[in-house]
Enzyme design. Structure first.
Site, mmCIF file in Angstrom:
data_model
loop_
_atom_site.group_PDB
_atom_site.id
_atom_site.type_symbol
_atom_site.label_atom_id
_atom_site.label_comp_id
_atom_site.label_asym_id
_atom_site.label_seq_id
_atom_site.Cartn_x
_atom_site.Cartn_y
_atom_site.Cartn_z
ATOM 1 N N HIS A 120 -9.325 26.773 31.694
ATOM 2 C CA HIS A 120 -10.738 26.642 31.147
ATOM 3 C C HIS A 120 -11.702 27.575 31.636
ATOM 4 O O HIS A 120 -13.066 27.233 31.566
ATOM 5 C CB HIS A 120 -10.992 24.989 31.331
ATOM 6 C CG HIS A 120 -10.439 24.183 30.188
ATOM 7 N ND1 HIS A 120 -9.498 23.308 30.651
ATOM 8 C CD2 HIS A 120 -10.709 24.029 29.007
ATOM 9 C CE1 HIS A 120 -8.935 22.683 29.332
ATOM 10 N NE2 HIS A 120 -9.764 23.044 28.542
ATOM 11 N N ASP A 181 -18.437 17.036 33.816
ATOM 12 C CA ASP A 181 -18.800 16.383 32.790
ATOM 13 C C ASP A 181 -17.406 16.237 31.740
ATOM 14 O O ASP A 181 -17.461 15.335 30.969
ATOM 15 C CB ASP A 181 -19.702 17.355 31.638
ATOM 16 C CG ASP A 181 -21.009 17.305 32.314
ATOM 17 O OD1 ASP A 181 -21.325 16.541 33.233
ATOM 18 O OD2 ASP A 181 -21.861 18.182 32.005
ATOM 19 N N GLU A 292 -28.776 13.408 34.298
ATOM 20 C CA GLU A 292 -28.682 14.687 33.687
ATOM 21 C C GLU A 292 -29.833 14.881 32.509
ATOM 22 O O GLU A 292 -30.759 13.979 32.516
ATOM 23 C CB GLU A 292 -27.120 15.014 32.941
ATOM 24 C CG GLU A 292 -26.084 15.379 33.797
ATOM 25 C CD GLU A 292 -25.027 16.120 33.446
ATOM 26 O OE1 GLU A 292 -25.047 16.380 31.973
ATOM 27 O OE2 GLU A 292 -23.832 16.082 33.801
HETATM 28 C C1 LIG Z 1 -15.584 21.665 28.061
HETATM 29 C C2 LIG Z 1 -15.730 22.109 29.723
HETATM 30 C C3 LIG Z 1 -16.572 21.397 30.528
HETATM 31 C C4 LIG Z 1 -16.921 21.866 31.796
HETATM 32 N N1 LIG Z 1 -17.573 20.967 32.647
HETATM 33 C C5 LIG Z 1 -18.130 21.222 33.901
HETATM 34 C C6 LIG Z 1 -18.925 20.508 34.621
HETATM 35 O O1 LIG Z 1 -19.653 19.587 34.015
HETATM 36 N N2 LIG Z 1 -19.189 20.840 35.939
HETATM 37 C C7 LIG Z 1 -18.485 22.119 36.496
HETATM 38 O O2 LIG Z 1 -18.818 22.363 37.611
HETATM 39 N N3 LIG Z 1 -17.740 22.708 35.604
HETATM 40 C C8 LIG Z 1 -17.530 22.278 34.480
HETATM 41 N N4 LIG Z 1 -16.672 23.376 33.522
HETATM 42 C C9 LIG Z 1 -15.953 24.265 34.154
HETATM 43 C C10 LIG Z 1 -14.825 24.195 35.010
HETATM 44 O O3 LIG Z 1 -15.120 23.937 36.381
HETATM 45 C C11 LIG Z 1 -13.986 25.576 35.070
HETATM 46 O O4 LIG Z 1 -13.755 25.656 33.704
HETATM 47 C C12 LIG Z 1 -13.032 25.454 36.079
HETATM 48 O O5 LIG Z 1 -12.644 26.930 35.967
HETATM 49 C C13 LIG Z 1 -11.826 24.515 35.814
HETATM 50 O O6 LIG Z 1 -11.090 24.914 35.051
HETATM 51 P P1 LIG Z 1 -9.206 24.872 35.151
HETATM 52 O O7 LIG Z 1 -9.039 23.673 36.062
HETATM 53 O O8 LIG Z 1 -8.860 25.082 33.897
HETATM 54 O O9 LIG Z 1 -9.175 26.108 36.099
HETATM 55 P P2 LIG Z 1 -8.756 27.787 35.499
HETATM 56 O O10 LIG Z 1 -9.646 28.003 34.474
HETATM 57 O O11 LIG Z 1 -7.320 27.663 35.285
HETATM 58 O O12 LIG Z 1 -9.136 28.438 37.013
HETATM 59 C C14 LIG Z 1 -10.384 28.633 37.500
HETATM 60 C C15 LIG Z 1 -10.488 29.586 38.527
HETATM 61 O O13 LIG Z 1 -9.956 28.729 39.580
HETATM 62 C C16 LIG Z 1 -8.669 29.481 40.122
HETATM 63 N N5 LIG Z 1 -7.776 28.756 40.478
HETATM 64 C C17 LIG Z 1 -7.095 27.580 39.623
HETATM 65 N N6 LIG Z 1 -6.349 26.838 40.217
HETATM 66 C C18 LIG Z 1 -6.344 27.206 41.571
HETATM 67 C C19 LIG Z 1 -5.740 26.634 42.684
HETATM 68 N N7 LIG Z 1 -4.935 25.792 42.576
HETATM 69 N N8 LIG Z 1 -6.125 27.228 43.795
HETATM 70 C C20 LIG Z 1 -6.963 28.185 43.950
HETATM 71 N N9 LIG Z 1 -7.640 28.763 42.773
HETATM 72 C C21 LIG Z 1 -7.363 28.345 41.747
HETATM 73 C C22 LIG Z 1 -8.214 30.798 39.063
HETATM 74 O O14 LIG Z 1 -7.721 31.669 39.596
HETATM 75 C C23 LIG Z 1 -9.617 30.877 38.370
HETATM 76 O O15 LIG Z 1 -10.334 31.753 39.032
HETATM 77 C C24 LIG Z 1 -16.261 22.784 32.189
HETATM 78 C C25 LIG Z 1 -15.456 23.497 31.542
HETATM 79 C C26 LIG Z 1 -14.927 23.069 30.154
HETATM 80 C C27 LIG Z 1 -14.205 23.886 29.418
#
Ligand SMILES: Cc1cc2nc3c(=O)[nH]c(=O)nc-3n(C[C@H](O)[C@H](O)[C@H](O)COP(=O)(O)OP(=O)(O)OC[C@H]3O[C@@H](n4cnc5c(N)ncnc54)[C@H](O)[C@@H]3O)c2cc1C
Ligand SMILES: *[C@@H]1O[C@H](CO)[C@@H](O)[C@H](O)[C@H]1NC(C)=O
Ligand SMILES: *[C@@H]1O[C@H](CO)[C@@H](O)[C@H](O)[C@H]1NC(C)=O
Ligand SMILES: *[C@@H]1O[C@H](CO)[C@@H](O)[C@H](O)[C@H]1NC(C)=O
Ligand SMILES: *[C@@H]1O[C@H](CO)[C@@H](O)[C@H](O)[C@H]1NC(C)=O
Length: 547
Positions: A120, A181, A292
């Site tokens: 994400h 969120d 918020e």
């Molecule tokens: C609809 C939506 C709403 C959101 N709302 C919020 C919000 O309210 N508040 C907020 O703070 N964020 C929010 N986000 C952002 C979210 O925190 C980031 O997208 C974050 O990247 C988490 O997504 P993911 O778990 O798919 O991680 P990925 O996108 O897969 O990874 C994110 C980063 O972390 C690294 N990573 C992943 N897993 C690990 C691990 N196990 N160890 C070390 N590094 C790792 C990856 O290499 C990359 O650099 C939102 C995102 C979306 C799409």
């Protein structure tokens, strides 16, 4: 701006053909540059040689070399950098042995490794061009263990989704304190960033609610860390953008979970009144559990949305409310409660509301189960998916703006830069970081109180108008430029930069610390290449060794 990467790869196959014809060379070149910048030129051992030697390791999981397109895609849908391979680990040791092998192969090996949670990310942060993506979600089977007592906590795999943790902990009447969120995100992904939402003013971001982590460093070691054990690694990994290690397990603090939530929205027409009330509410000892807010720009469509997304018990006044095309500011708050406490809760809410100066006819109340409240964005996701509007480009921009500059910011951005467009929600709410843990790697403005301002637009594929990717990206650029020019002391959250200098500016006083920790825990800069912080690992490391 015209050269910014539009989506060369997939928006659907037939569309791909059209884009291909229209923008062939320009786009392909840009995309290639963009990805190639993640890796370093002239590796001594080609990545595919390392890869074939990796395949001789006897792992519980496996590597896949084909059909890996999804790992070149993320929620942002702007960057598409294909990896050479994906590791589908079954165990923590699969990951540690793989990284150890890459580390030991040769210091000049350039096979980079990106952990991917749910993908994400917005700008390729979980991608590894010509590298190895670790599909964290295949790391299942590790049990979730909830511990009660005075300081309850849960032990989870870092690949777990927050929504799954919510459902599991609720079986014990408990839940984490601080959220995002949207809950279909992984623990590892949000802890690498921060995890900021409407509870952060009270409990700090998610990274402040972690007791212990298990981490695999860039050398392949598996280390347990906490405030008292390997503290440098612990605080490095929290908010550290994946630069120091891959999180495999986390111990998360819990609190007794409420059953229900009183969910409230009210509107303001004056920005200064809106922010005064928000700041007042976060300063109180006894206040709402969630605070918020968002901007409703000059588009009646959005105003209608504001009500329709909020279906229950719509009071008559608010359904008759008319925007006249003006900009409004919506304060969104929530109070947790259990059945049997309804009366006391209502009194507290009435008391708090009586001190606010919103437009009286816009009070909008509802009561929903706690789970429905926390999982609210998923409802929108389902609706957007049904209309094919989820997998579009998301040129999102998240900024942290010091309180003293928020009026200057609002004036320029809402009234000038964005006056004639509206491509998605704009969240805006203050937090006071004075009680947040300042040892994590989350970068915040200097003032105690700052606003999170999140621009969350969706671009319309193949549009050339004000809802196109290029147009929105150029607007984002204008906003960022304004923050710089006016010296607001703003910081990006979920930051994205292309150059080393910009990252240095972002980290500011902790940049040196960042480099030191990097040289200690990931000296070959194998991990998390998608952020482009340490693009040239050899140079970085040598510089450090020479110091
Ligand atoms: C609809 C939506 C709403 C959101 N709302 C919020 C919000 O309210 N508040 C907020 O703070 N964020 C929010 N986000 C952002 C979210 O925190 C980031 O997208 C974050 O990247 C988490 O997504 P993911 O778990 O798919 O991680 P990925 O996108 O897969 O990874 C994110 C980063 O972390 C690294 N990573 C992943 N897993 C690990 C691990 N196990 N160890 C070390 N590094 C790792 C990856 O290499 C990359 O650099 C939102 C995102 C979306 C799409
Ligand atoms: C990638 O690097 C090249 C050469 O250093 C540079 O011209 C280009 O602008 C960079 N692209 C991005 C997106 O940073
Ligand atoms: C708001 O939109 C209306 C209708 O599109 C327009 O007439 C009006 O000038 C706009 N107001 C502002 C302040 O931009
Ligand atoms: C932030 O919180 C601290 C500690 O609670 C408090 O002393 C300070 O006044 C708050 N700052 C503002 C601007 O409200
Ligand atoms: C970090 O927080 C601690 C404890 O709250 C405080 O003593 C220290 O001065 C803070 N450091 C910085 C750099 O703000």
């Amino acid at each position: 701006m015209g050269s910014l990467p539009s989506d060369c790869f997939e928006h659907g196959k037939f569309l791909f053909v059209i884009v291909f014809i229209v923008v062939t060379l320009n786009c392909l070149t840009t995309k290639a540059n963009l990805c190639r910048n993640n890796s370093v030129a002239a590796p001594r051992i080609p990545a595919y040689d390392i890869l074939s030697s990796l395949q001789t390791l006897a792992l519980d999981g496996y590597f896949s070399l084909e059909d890996n397109g999804h790992a070149a895609k993320d929620f942002g849908n702007i960057y598409h950098c294909p990896p050479l391979a994906i590791l589908h680990p079954k165990t923590v040791s699969d990951i540690s042995r793989t990284i150890k092998h890459i580390f030991e192969m040769d210091s000049a090996s350039q096979l980079k490794v990106a952990a991917r949670g749910r993908g994400h990310s917005l700008q390729g942060q979980a991608q590894a061009y010509q590298g190895l993506v670790v599909n964290m979600e295949s790391l299942k089977g590790s049990e979730m263990v909830v511990h009660g007592g005075e300081f309850p906590y849960v032990d989870v795999s870092a690949s777990e989704l927050w929504i799954v943790i919510l459902h599991e902990t609720l079986k014990h009447g408990l839940a984490p304190k601080s959220w995002t969120d949207y809950l279909h995100l992984t623990v590892g992904g949000t802890l690498s960033n921060a995890g900021i939402s409407g509870q952060a003013f009270k409990h700090g971001p998610q990274i402040d609610n972690i007791f212990q982590l298990e981490v695999i460093t860039g050398k392949g070691e598996v280390l347990t860390c906490s405030e008292n054990q390997n503290a440098d690694l612990f605080y490095g990994v929290l908010g550290g953008l994946g630069q120091f290690g891959i999180i495999t397990r986390a111990r998360i603090y819990l609190e007794p979970a409420p059953i229900k939530v009183k969910w409230i929205r009210v509107l303001y027409s004056e920005f200064s009144v809106f922010t005064r009330d928000q700041e007042y509410l976060i300063s109180l000892e006894n206040t709402f559990d969630y605070i918020e807010g968002f901007v409703i720009t000059n588009r009646t469509g959005i105003l209608n949305n504001w009500r329709s997304s909020f279906n229950p018990e719509d009071p008559i006044q608010s359904s008759q409310f008319n925007s006249d095309g003006r900009t409004f500011y919506c304060l969104e708050v929530a109070k947790y409660f259990n059945p049997g406490e309804t009366e006391a809760m209502n009194q507290e809410v009435d008391q708090l509301l009586s001190e606010l100066s919103y437009i009286p006819s816009t009070l909008f109340l509802s009561e929903v189960p706690y789970v429905d409240f926390l999982d609210r964005v998923h409802v929108s996701e389902m609706k957007l998916r049904a209309k094919g509007l989820w997998e579009v480009p998301h040129p999102w921009l998240n900024l942290l703006i010091p309180r003293s500059k928020i009026h200057e910011f609002a004036h320029e951005v809402f009234e000038k830069i964005l006056s004639d467009t509206s491509n998605g929600p704009i969240l805006i709410y203050p937090v006071n970081q004075s009680r947040w843990n300042n040892r994590t790697f989350l970068v915040t403005p200097e003032e105690d109180v700052f606003y999170l301002v999140a621009f969350l637009p969706s671009a319309v594929p193949f549009s050339t108008g004000k809802d196109s990717l290029d147009y929105i990206l150029s607007q984002n650029e204008r906003i960022i430029e304004f923050c710089k020019r006016a010296q607001l002391g703003a910081k990006q959250y979920l930051a994205h930069y292309n150059t080393r200098e910009e990252w240095e500016g972002h980290f500011g006083t902790i940049w040196e610390l960042m480099r030191r920790r990097k040289s200690e825990y990931d000296p070959l800069a194998i991990l998390a290449p998608g952020h482009r912080i340490f693009q040239n690992s050899k140079a970085d490391t040598n510089l450090l060794l020479a110091m």
